[in-house]
Design a protein around this motif. Structure first.
Motif, PDB file in Angstrom:
ATOM      1  N   CYS A  61       0.862  -1.173   0.000  1.00  0.00           N
ATOM      2  CA  CYS A  61       0.000   0.000   0.000  1.00  0.00           C
ATOM      3  C   CYS A  61       0.902   1.228   0.000  1.00  0.00           C
ATOM      4  O   CYS A  61       2.003   1.187   0.547  1.00  0.00           O
ATOM      5  CB  CYS A  61      -0.888  -0.018   1.245  1.00  0.00           C
ATOM      6  N   TRP A  62       0.424   2.296  -0.606  1.00  0.00           N
ATOM      7  CA  TRP A  62       1.164   3.557  -0.556  1.00  0.00           C
ATOM      8  C   TRP A  62       0.212   4.727  -0.766  1.00  0.00           C
ATOM      9  O   TRP A  62      -0.861   4.566  -1.354  1.00  0.00           O
ATOM     10  CB  TRP A  62       2.293   3.594  -1.582  1.00  0.00           C
ATOM     11  N   VAL A  63       0.622   5.882  -0.275  1.00  0.00           N
ATOM     12  CA  VAL A  63      -0.059   7.143  -0.564  1.00  0.00           C
ATOM     13  C   VAL A  63       1.016   8.211  -0.669  1.00  0.00           C
ATOM     14  O   VAL A  63       1.917   8.298   0.168  1.00  0.00           O
ATOM     15  CB  VAL A  63      -1.130   7.524   0.487  1.00  0.00           C
ATOM     16  N   TRP A  71       4.579   4.249   2.779  1.00  0.00           N
ATOM     17  CA  TRP A  71       4.661   2.958   2.100  1.00  0.00           C
ATOM     18  C   TRP A  71       4.433   1.842   3.118  1.00  0.00           C
ATOM     19  O   TRP A  71       4.929   1.917   4.241  1.00  0.00           O
ATOM     20  CB  TRP A  71       6.039   2.741   1.475  1.00  0.00           C
ATOM     21  N   ALA A 129      -4.043   4.819   3.437  1.00  0.00           N
ATOM     22  CA  ALA A 129      -4.847   5.314   2.320  1.00  0.00           C
ATOM     23  C   ALA A 129      -5.737   6.491   2.724  1.00  0.00           C
ATOM     24  O   ALA A 129      -6.040   7.355   1.895  1.00  0.00           O
ATOM     25  CB  ALA A 129      -5.688   4.179   1.753  1.00  0.00           C
ATOM     26  N   TYR A 146      -3.418   9.719  -5.840  1.00  0.00           N
ATOM     27  CA  TYR A 146      -2.060   9.237  -5.593  1.00  0.00           C
ATOM     28  C   TYR A 146      -1.989   8.213  -4.471  1.00  0.00           C
ATOM     29  O   TYR A 146      -1.346   8.432  -3.442  1.00  0.00           O
ATOM     30  CB  TYR A 146      -1.118  10.410  -5.297  1.00  0.00           C
ATOM     31  N   TRP A 147      -2.629   7.078  -4.641  1.00  0.00           N
ATOM     32  CA  TRP A 147      -2.545   6.004  -3.663  1.00  0.00           C
ATOM     33  C   TRP A 147      -2.901   4.689  -4.348  1.00  0.00           C
ATOM     34  O   TRP A 147      -3.507   4.665  -5.416  1.00  0.00           O
ATOM     35  CB  TRP A 147      -3.464   6.252  -2.468  1.00  0.00           C
TER      36      TRP A 147
END
Length: 152
Positions: A61-63, A71, A129, A146-147
């Motif tokens: 997962c990332w944002v 991250w 998120a 952006y996620w």
């Protein structure tokens, strides 16, 4: 007095465990909101999501926020956390510069938190998120571009 004391202290006790999951936060230099610019945000994302760069590690997962990134990473057997994060920051900085950014991109340090076995990975991913919602950037998560998360 040494000016990088805070950065150095972030590295104390850092340990890379194979297959462990880490919650990472990296900030831009001086918390500059570079990634408010769409072109720079897309370039950075293209850098840190490269499959070749990640190797056998998984970006769960990332944002990407205007001035930092979160991250959620599961390390591969042969990967050191600091090496992987350094590579992700380097690749994203390189592509952001190619997109026209003349500033330094990432602050030299990063924060990491190793998840424990009892931690709920999906809850941590939801927390990551939801960062744009908590920051007031959007009213609905679907409005923030952006996620990503592997559970989608």
């Amino acid at each position: 007095m040494e000016t990088n004391y805070g950065h150095r202290s972030l590295r104390k006790g850092r340990f890379s465990a194979a297959n462990n999951i880490y919650f990472i936060t990296a900030a831009t230099v001086d918390r500059s909101p570079l990634f408010s610019e769409w072109l720079y945000a897309r370039a950075a994302i293209n850098g840190f999501t490269q499959t070749k760069l990640l190797g056998h590690s998984r970006l769960l997962c990332w944002v990407l926020m205007p001035d930092h990134v979160h991250w959620l990473i599961q390390l591969a057997d042969d990967t050191k956390l600091s090496t992987l994060v350094g590579s992700m920051k380097s690749a994203s900085a390189r592509l952001t510069r190619r997109a026209g950014c003349s500033q330094n991109i990432w602050a030299p340090a990063f924060y990491d938190h190793a998840l424990r076995e009892e931690d709920d990975i999906r809850s941590v991913a939801r927390y990551i998120a939801a960062n744009p919602l908590r920051a007031g950037l959007v009213d609905r998560l679907g409005d923030y571009p952006y996620w990503d998360a592997v559970w989608l």
